[in-house]
Design a protein around this motif. Structure first.
Motif, short mmCIF file in Angstrom:
data_model
loop_
_atom_site.label_atom_id
_atom_site.label_comp_id
_atom_site.label_asym_id
_atom_site.label_seq_id
_atom_site.Cartn_x
_atom_site.Cartn_y
_atom_site.Cartn_z
N UNK A 27 0.83 -1.20 0.00
CA UNK A 27 0.00 0.00 0.00
C UNK A 27 0.86 1.25 0.00
N UNK A 28 1.84 1.29 0.93
CA UNK A 28 2.71 2.47 1.02
C UNK A 28 3.54 2.64 -0.24
N UNK A 29 4.13 1.55 -0.74
CA UNK A 29 4.98 1.63 -1.93
C UNK A 29 4.17 2.02 -3.17
N UNK A 37 -8.39 1.93 1.32
CA UNK A 37 -7.14 1.41 0.77
C UNK A 37 -7.43 0.50 -0.40
N UNK A 38 -8.36 -0.42 -0.21
CA UNK A 38 -8.71 -1.36 -1.27
C UNK A 38 -9.33 -0.62 -2.46
N UNK A 39 -10.29 0.27 -2.16
CA UNK A 39 -10.98 0.98 -3.24
C UNK A 39 -10.03 1.87 -4.02
N UNK A 52 0.95 9.87 -0.14
CA UNK A 52 1.98 8.86 -0.40
C UNK A 52 2.40 8.14 0.88
N UNK A 53 1.98 8.64 2.05
CA UNK A 53 2.38 8.03 3.32
C UNK A 53 1.32 7.09 3.87
N UNK A 54 0.22 6.95 3.18
CA UNK A 54 -0.81 6.03 3.65
C UNK A 54 -0.27 4.61 3.58
N UNK A 84 -10.45 11.41 1.12
CA UNK A 84 -11.06 10.64 2.20
C UNK A 84 -10.07 9.64 2.76
N UNK A 85 -9.36 9.00 1.87
CA UNK A 85 -8.36 7.99 2.20
C UNK A 85 -7.28 8.57 3.10
#
Length: 609
Positions: free
Chosen positions: A36-38, A121-123, A227-229, A375-376
């Protein structure tokens, strides 16, 4: 048939003592928990440029200092979450930190935010991956939503097969993506150094820009922080690591931070140097790859791996959501079903819930990544902020050795996170206002669930001083609703007579003729059980039967007797046969189960044909 299909799709069930085989080594954990982060490198720099593009391409040089600010925050978060891993080695991340140090409600806010964030994250990941696919193959652009839904379904099935199996499959695309970006950055920098890259495609650093403002720069900075999520996912999933789990998790977190920082910096710099502007139908990464490689095999390799990691970044959510749901369910804030492991030892209820929620979100937003990202980002920066604050409180309360340095790290992280949250709500309120409704709603639901479990616990708790052997038994009045003289009724009557001497059969007829016929047949059958017949002028079985049971119950309550209703029920051989019969028995059963002080017993009879 269902079980056979399930075995093919999901695999054979695993024994509970095989749980150790589902633990991840560092190589697989880096792939499955950092994807996710990458993957956010593929759209984080683009989000900065989208904001700066509103005042023109001359403003693109601001992306460089903005990127430096994002890297400073990344360092603070990595150091902070490394401390969290060792302080809370059993996982739980921001939820556990906030709950223990700031109180239950703050913990629930962090937990609710993270649950929403993992759905997003998935969406977002799948939507962004679909964008990469349609950038390379524009003919697929009208089918964005269908592609996204299909991809979520595939990833859900992969995760239902087990953690290590999905990690083994998903590790390759992650490392191929890192390799592809590394090649892109190295080749791009080589072209810059050797003068092969266009020297006049970008504005000079320090170029004055009309219309630029602090508000706009802060808005671009907050967008770049998307980008940090995913940085927190490792601290939530420590139990998934092989022993020593905290040490392995901390090492994996640092490696992820180094890779993320290097890739993010490289892409931002190259996008600036090549003057790459965002477009609606093509991603910045696609334009950058085309400018550096041309539309050759390397370009399609980059786009293919980008699409794969963006889609498979959703796997971070599938790894972290079930564990967070487990922790909340263990504390009785979510349904207990989320604590149950499935056939493959994963928390399958959490996996399925996440998959369905993500599909709904993709359909609701029509697969538009840009609308989902704010939102994410807000969803993840709320728990970021609370976890930093919680650690500050922990160091001030416990004051372990070297706590001053740890406090400064968390204090810096907290200040930056709260600043970013404020920027988000000020600059993008129209896009993120829903979080002000969803997160309190989540907390409200958590509290209602907890209240229910507390109430159930109070009612089910037994006083051991009250011995069952000292309690007096009471009379049992048995009522058997019957629809005719059948094998099912015979079996039910025999069972009723075995548990009580006071048995009454009740028949509800729709006409006097049907009642007379039933009374005659019953008398000839010689059951030894009294038959009570009720006339239903409106052809309802439940109405007259419920009135009769209410009358008997009122008398039983006065005498202290117990009422048992035995429901005869035949079970069809094939599932579709049940649709050929009326469901009055289930309606009666549903009514009886809601009545107080009524015992309901089903006597099943399996049909053989």
């Amino acid at each position: 048939m269902f079980n056979r299909i399930k075995r093919i799709v999901i695999g054979r069930p695993l024994r509970s003592n095989e749980l150790h085989s589902q633990k991840l080594n560092n190589l697989k954990a880096l792939a499955i928990l950092s994807s996710d982060a990458l993957s956010s490198v593929a759209y984080g720099p683009e989000q900065i440029l989208i904001v700066l593009a509103t005042v023109g391409v001359l403003a693109f040089w601001y992306s460089l200092p903005i990127a430096v600010g994002v890297l400073v925050l990344l360092v603070a978060l990595i150091l902070s979450y490394r401390q969290i891993i060792f302080a809370y080695p059993h996982g739980g991340g921001a939820y556990m930190v906030a709950k223990e140090n700031l109180g239950k409600n703050f913990g629930l806010v962090a937990g609710g935010s993270l649950l929403i964030d993992y759905i997003l994250t998935v969406a977002v990941s799948v939507s962004a991956g679909t964008d990469a696919i349609t950038s390379a193959f524009p003919v697929l652009h009208p089918h964005t939503v269908a592609i996204g839904v299909g991809l979520v379904a595939v990833i859900t099935l992969l995760n239902l097969r087990g953690l290590t199996e999905s990690a083994s499959i998903l590790a390759y695309p992650v490392y191929l993506f890192v390799l592809a970006l590394a090649i892109l950055i190295v080749v791009g920098l080589y072209q810059v150094v050797t003068g092969q890259a266009p020297a006049n495609a970008h504005p000079a650093i320090g170029t004055p820009v009309m219309g630029i403002s602090l508000f706009l720069i802060l808005k671009a900075f907050s967008s770049g922080c998307s980008a940090l999520t995913g940085v927190e996912a490792i601290s939530n999933a420590i139990p998934n690591f092989k022993d020593p789990a905290p040490k392995n998790a901390a090492f994996t977190l640092v490696i992820m931070g180094i890779i993320l920082g290097a890739l993010f910096s490289g892409i931002v710099f190259l996008a600036y140097w090549y003057g790459t502007a965002p477009a609606e139908t093509e991603t910045v990464l696609s334009k950058l790859g085309s400018a550096i490689f041309g539309r050759n095999v390397f370009y399609y390799f980059l786009q293919g791996t980008t699409a794969l990691i963006l889609v498979l970044a959703a796997n971070t959510g599938f790894s972290a959501f079930p564990l967070l749901a487990f922790n909340l369910a263990k504390d009785k804030y979510m349904p207990r079903a989320f604590t149950v492991r499935g056939d493959r030892l994963g928390y399958s209820n959490g996996i399925i819930t996440l998959g369905l929620a993500s599909i709904i979100l993709i359909i609701a937003f029509n697969g538009n990544t840009e609308n989902l990202i704010p939102l994410y980002a807000v969803g993840v920066f709320i728990p970021f902020s609370l976890s930093q604050t919680g650690m500050i409180v922990k160091w001030l309360r416990t004051k372990p050795e070297g706590w001053g340095g740890k406090l400064l790290v968390n204090l810096a992280g907290a200040l930056i996170c709260y600043l970013i949250l404020a920027i988000f709500y000020i600059t993008k309120f129209q896009q993120v206002w829903m979080t002000l409704l969803f997160i309190p709603l989540c907390v409200f639901i958590f509290q209602k669930i907890h209240q229910h479990y507390a109430a159930v616990g109070d009612q089910l708790r037994v006083d051991p001083s009250l011995k069952i052997m000292d309690m007096k038994s009471v009379d049992n009045m048995v009522i058997v609703p019957v629809a005719g003289i059948t094998t099912v009724v015979r079996q039910s009557l025999l069972y009723a007579k075995s548990i009580s001497d006071h048995v009454v059969a009740v028949y509800v007829g729709s006409s006097p003729e049907s009642i007379d016929r039933m009374e005659k047949e019953w008398e000839e059958w010689q059951t030894g059980v009294r038959l009570v017949t009720l006339l239903s002028l409106y052809r309802s079985v439940l109405g007259p039967l419920s009135e009769f049971i209410d009358t008997v119950k009122a008398k039983a309550d006065q005498s202290g007797a117990r009422i048992t209703v035995i429901m005869p029920q035949f079970i069809t051989k094939k599932w579709w046969h049940s649709f050929l019969h009326n469901q009055s028995g289930f309606l009666i059963l549903a009514y009886l189960l809601r009545m107080k002080n009524i015992i309901v017993t089903i006597v099943p009879y399996q049909l053989k044909k």
